[in-house]
Enzyme design. Structure first.
Site, PDB file in Angstrom:
ATOM      1  N   HIS A   1     -46.093 -13.837  89.864  1.00  0.00           N
ATOM      2  CA  HIS A   1     -45.077 -14.889  89.847  1.00  0.00           C
ATOM      3  C   HIS A   1     -44.141 -14.590  88.685  1.00  0.00           C
ATOM      4  O   HIS A   1     -43.893 -15.423  87.819  1.00  0.00           O
ATOM      5  CB  HIS A   1     -45.723 -16.278  89.733  1.00  0.00           C
ATOM      6  CG  HIS A   1     -45.215 -17.236  90.764  1.00  0.00           C
ATOM      7  ND1 HIS A   1     -44.920 -18.545  90.500  1.00  0.00           N
ATOM      8  CD2 HIS A   1     -44.921 -17.062  92.076  1.00  0.00           C
ATOM      9  CE1 HIS A   1     -44.485 -19.137  91.600  1.00  0.00           C
ATOM     10  NE2 HIS A   1     -44.484 -18.251  92.571  1.00  0.00           N
TER      11      HIS A   1
ATOM     12  N   HIS B   1     -40.357  -9.330  98.870  1.00  0.00           N
ATOM     13  CA  HIS B   1     -41.510 -10.177  98.555  1.00  0.00           C
ATOM     14  C   HIS B   1     -42.360 -10.441  99.795  1.00  0.00           C
ATOM     15  O   HIS B   1     -43.585 -10.503  99.712  1.00  0.00           O
ATOM     16  CB  HIS B   1     -41.011 -11.493  97.954  1.00  0.00           C
ATOM     17  CG  HIS B   1     -42.060 -12.282  97.252  1.00  0.00           C
ATOM     18  ND1 HIS B   1     -42.570 -11.906  96.028  1.00  0.00           N
ATOM     19  CD2 HIS B   1     -42.696 -13.424  97.590  1.00  0.00           C
ATOM     20  CE1 HIS B   1     -43.477 -12.784  95.653  1.00  0.00           C
ATOM     21  NE2 HIS B   1     -43.579 -13.715  96.580  1.00  0.00           N
TER      22      HIS B   1
END
EC number: 6.3.5.3
Length: 719
Positions: A93, A47
Site C-alpha cells: 500500500h 495494480h
C-alpha cells in the site's frame, strides 16, 4: 448527471496510453461511456492486471506437495498437516501511504486481513516491511509516525498480533515510501473458499460496510509515478474502520459455516469492478449489476463512483439462493449491510445498470484474463565494479556506528506500538529473527519472517533476489522451523525504463532459483511498480515473506544466551564487504558487488542447524553488519557480555551468506563441531558470552553503554 466527453486528456488522466484506448475502441466497436472508461482504466492498470510483470511471474516456482492453492486467489494456502492449512499473503500500500500515511497504512493492513479471511481463514499473525527516506528529509518523520500509528491503530483494534517485520531508511525512498503488509491465518484444509463464480442466475450479494466516494481511482493512482500534483491525489486514499472489519470477519466466517457461499471475493483495488470481474472471469461467467441496490453512505453517487470506489470493509459473494434468508440473518446480526446487487449470467458480459439505464456493457473476459500484456524491453544490470580497498577500523567504533543508525538500532519504538500478544498464542515477539505463533489447540507452531536487502538487489539483481529468499530461509531455520513457502511483494520503479525492467527480471530469476533450490514455492504475492517521483526510482525492493512450520513447540530454538556460552559461526566466512552495512554507515559508500549466494550451502547449513537443534541454546542468522552486529544483538537481548576473538574488519563485519551464529555450552560446542566434521559443514569458534563488556580483540566497551545507543537510535531519528 451529464457525463464528461471522452477526450485525450480524460483518457490520459485515467492512466491509459493512446494505444490502449485504441484497443478499447477495437474491442467494443464504439466510444466507451465514462463508466466504461473508468472500468477499463481500473482493470488494465498495473495494480490489477500485472501487464508488465505477468510474463516473468509465470517463471516462478509455485507448486509443491505442501501447496493447496498457489497464486491467483486472494491468498496462498499451504498444508501444515492434521487437516489444517496456513493462508497467507503480502501486499503493498505504497502510494496511498505516501499521500496519507495513517489511512494508507491502516487500510493496507485491512486489505491484507480481508484477503486472508475471504479464504475462510481466521487471521493469526501480521507483519509489515517499511522503507522510508533518510531521517533528515522533511517528510520522513511525518511518514514514519503516520504509517506506524496507522498499522497499530488498525491491527490492534482488529485484534491480530504483529509478530515481525522490517524498517529501513535510504535516500532512494525520499519520494516514495514502501508499506508492505503481511497477514496469515488458519483454516481447515478442506474448507477453503475460492473466488470463481459458478451457476447461472445465482444472486451476487454485497456484504459489509456502505459505499462512499473514498478511494475512487485508487488503483489507477497506485499505478503511476508521483509528481508535483501529489496533494491532489489525497481523495484517492481509502478510509478504514477496524471495528467494522472485525465484525465483517466474524460475519463472513459464520456465514461460511452455513453452506450458503458459492464464491466470495473481498473488494480491494478497483472495488466492485475488480471483485465482480474476477469472480465472473474465473468461473467463465458474465455478471449483471444493478447499482441502485448498492448500499451507499453518500447521496447522489454515480455509476462511475460506485464501480470505482475503494471504500473499505466490503465483500462480494455469489450465494446459493435457497439459503438467502439464513445468510441475511447472519449479517443483520453483526449490523452489516447485506444486499443482492446482481446475478451471474451465461454470456461473457459485464452489464452495469443504474435505475434502468445501461451504464456499461462490456465483454467481461477482455477486462481480466485477456487484458493487455507487455513484454517490456529490458537491459541486464551492469556488473558492479570491484570493491575498492576498505581500511581496517577499530571494531568497537564500527559496531557503535551501526548501533547509532536507525537502520540497525533496536526497533522497539515501532513494535511497542503494536499489540504483539493478542490472541495469547505468540511464542516469540518481534526483536530478533522470526516471529512464532502457536497453532491453537495443537503442539505445532508457525514461524514468520520478512526479508530483503535492497542495496544488494541494486548492485546485482539476481544475487539480491536469491539473497532475499535465502535470508528468509535462514531466519526461519534459526528458530528451528522448516521453511514451507513464500509470498513476494515486488517493489520497483518505472517498468517502461529498460534498466528498471532489467532489475525486475534479474530479481525474479534470483527469487525463482532460490525458491526452487530451497523448496519454498511462491504461493501469493503482489507487484508494485512506478515507485518513482520526478523520475527518481526507489531501490529495487523485492520483499520476501516466508512461513515455516515447527511440528512441536519443543523444536523452537531459543535465545537463551548464558554466562560462559561459546559463540560459534556455522558456515564459511571469507569477508565480503561489498554493499555491506559497515560500508554504508561508516564509510558512506555503497559500492562493490552483492555477496554471492551458494544455494547448496544454504540448504546444507540450514539442514545442519535443524538436525542439531538440541545442541543449540541460541541462534541467529548472519546478515547486515555480519558477525559483530549479530553477536551484539544476542548479547544485548540476554544481558550478557561478549568477547569476540580478534579478526580483521572484513571478517567481523563481512556479510557472507549461508551463515549462522549459535551459542551453546562447552560440551555442546564440541559435539556440534564433531557433527559438522561428519557432514562437511564449517563450524568455527569465534568467542564467548561473558561479563558485562563487549570486547572485540583488544577493543572494549561496556555492554550497557552500547545497549543504550542501540535502544535509543531509532526513536532519536524519527520521534
Amino acid at each position: 448527471m451529464q457525463e464528461p466527453a471522452i477526450t485525450p486528456d480524460l483518457i490520459a488522466a485515467h492512466g491509459l496510453k493512446p494505444e490502449e484506448y485504441d484497443m478499447i475502441l477495437e474491442i467494443i466497436g464504439r466510444e466507451p461511456t465514462f463508466t466504461e472508461l473508468g472500468i477499463f482504466s481500473a482493470m488494465w492498470n498495473e495494480h490489477c492486471s500485472y501487464k508488465s510483470s505477468k510474463k516473468w511471474l509465470r517463471t516462478l516456482p509455485t507448486s509443491g506437495p505442501q501447496v493447496i492453492c498457489g497464486p491467483g486467489e486472494n491468498a496462498g494456502v499451504v498444508d501444515i498437516g492434521d487437516g489444517q492449512a496456513v493462508v497467507f499473503k503480502m501486499e503493498s500500500h505504497n502510494h496511498p501511504s505516501y499521500i496519507e500515511p495513517y489511512q494508507g497504512a491502516a487500510t493496507g493492513v485491512g486489505g491484507i486481513l480481508r484477503d486472508v479471511f475471504t479464504m475462510g481463514a481466521r487471521p493469526i499473525a501480521s507483519m509489515n516491511a517499511l522503507s522510508f527516506g533518510e531521517p533528515s528529509h522533511p517528510k520522513t518523520r511525518q511518514l514514519v509516525n503516520g504509517v506506524v500509528e496507522g498499522i497499530g491503530g488498525y491491527g490492534n483494534c482488529f485484534g491480530v498480533p504483529c509478530v515481525g517485520g522490517e524498517v529501513r531508511f535510504h535516500p532512494a525512498y525520499n519520494g516514495n515510501c514502501l508499506v508492505n503488509a503481511f497477514a496469515a491465518g488458519l483454516a481447515d484444509s478442506d474448507k477453503i473458499f475460492y473466488s470463481a463464480a459458478s451457476g447461472v442466475g445465482m444472486p451476487v450479494v454485497y456484504l459489509g460496510a456502505k459505499t462512499g466516494r473514498d478511494g475512487v481511482g485508487g488503483a489507477t493512482m497506485a499505478s503511476a509515478e508521483f509528481d508535483d500534483t501529489i496533494e491532489e491525489k489525497r481523495p484517492t486514499v481509502q478510509v478504514g474502520d477496524p471495528f467494522t472489519e472485525k465484525r465483517l470477519m466474524e460475519a463472513t466466517l459464520e456465514l461460511m459455516q452455513t453452506g450458503a457461499v458459492i464464491s466470495i471475493q473481498d473488494m480491494g483495488a478497483a472495488g466492485l469492478t475488480c471483485s465482480a470481474v474476477e469472480m465472473g472471469d474465473k468461473g467463465g461467467l458474465g455478471v449483471r449489476l444493478d447499482l441502485e441496490n448498492v448500499p451507499q453512505r453518500e447521496e447522489n453517487m454515480t455509476a462511475y463512483e460506485m464501480m470505482l470506489s475503494e471504500s473499505q470493509e466490503r465483500m462480494l459473494m455469489v450465494l446459493k439462493p435457497e439459503l438467502e434468508a439464513e445468510a441475511r440473518a447472519v449479517f443483520e446480526k453483526w449490523d452489516l449491510d447485506f444486499a443482492i446487487v446482481g446475478e451471474t449470467i451465461a454470456e461473457d458480459r459485464f452489464l452495469i445498470m443504474h435505475h434502468g439505464e445501461v451504464k456499461a456493457d462490456l465483454v467481461l473476459s477482455k477486462l481480466s484474463s485477456t487484458a493487455p500484456e507487455y513484454d517490456r524491453p529490458w537491459v541486464p544490470t551492469p556488473a558492479a565494479e570491484p570493491l575498492a580497498e576498505v581500511p581496517q577500523i577499530d571494531p568497537i567504533d564500527g559496531l557503535r556506528a551501526l548501533l547509532a543508525s536507525p537502520n540497525y538500532g533496536g526497533k522497539q519504538w515501532v513494535y511497542e506500538q503494536y499489540d504483539t500478544m493478542v490472541m495469547a498464542d505468540s511464542a516469540r515477539t518481534p526483536g530478533l529473527g522470526a516471529g512464532i505463533v502457536r497453532v491453537h489447540g495443537t503442539d505445532k507452531a508457525l514461524a514468520f519472517t520478512s526479508d530483503v536487502t535492497p542495496r544488494y538487489v541494486r548492485a546485482n539483481p539476481e544475487e539480491g533476489g536469491k539473497q532475499a529468499v535465502a535470508e528468509a530461509y535462514r531466519n526461519l531455520t534459526a528458530v528451528g522451523a522448516r521453511p514451507l513457502a513464500t509470498t513476494d511483494n515486488l517493489n520497483f520503479g518505472n517498468p517502461e525504463k529498460p534498466e528498471i525492467m532489467g532489475q525486475f527480471v534479474g530479481a525474479i530469476k534470483g527469487i525463482g532459483a532460490a525458491c526452487a533450490a530451497l523448496d519454498m514455492p511462491i504461493v501469493s504475492g503482489n507487484v508494485s511498480l512506478y515507485n518513482e517521483t520526478d523520475g527518481t526510482a526507489i531501490l529495487p525492493t523485492p520483499t520476501i515473506g516466508a512461513v515455516g512450520l515447527l511440528a512441536s513447540t519443543d523444536e523452537i530454538i531459543g535465545k537463551e544466551v548464558r554466562e560462559g556460552h561459546v559463540a560459534l559461526v556455522v558456515g564459511e566466512t571469507t569477508g565480503h564487504l561489498g554493499q555491506s552495512a559497515l560500508l554504508a554507515e561508516v564509510f558512506n559508500r555503497e559500492d562493490g558487488d552483492a555477496p554471492h549466494v551458494d544455494l547448496e550451502a544454504e540448504r546444507r547449513n540450514g539442514d545442519f542447524i535443524r538436525a542439531n537443534r538440541a545442541l543449540i541454546k541460541a541462534c541467529t542468522d548472519l546478515g547486515d553488519g555480519g558477525l559483530a552486529l549479530a553477536a551484539f544483538e544476542l548479547a544485548e537481548g540476554a544481558g550478557v557480555g561478549l568477547h569476540l576473538d580478534d579478526a580483521p574488519t572484513e571478517i567481523l563485519f563481512g556479510e557472507d551468506q549461508a551463515r549462522y551464529l549459535v551459542a551453546c555450552n562447552f560440551d555442546q560446542a564440541e559435539a556440534l563441531m564433531s557433527a559438522a566434521g561428519q557432514t562437511g559443514v564449517t563450524v568455527t569458534s569465534v568467542g564467548r558470552f561473558t561479563g558485562d563488556t563487549v570486547r572485540i580483540g583488544g577493543s572494549e566497551a561496556l555492554l550497557a553503554d552500547l545497549a543504550a545507543t542501540f535502544r535509543a537510535s531509532f526513536a532519536a531519528a524519527v520521534a
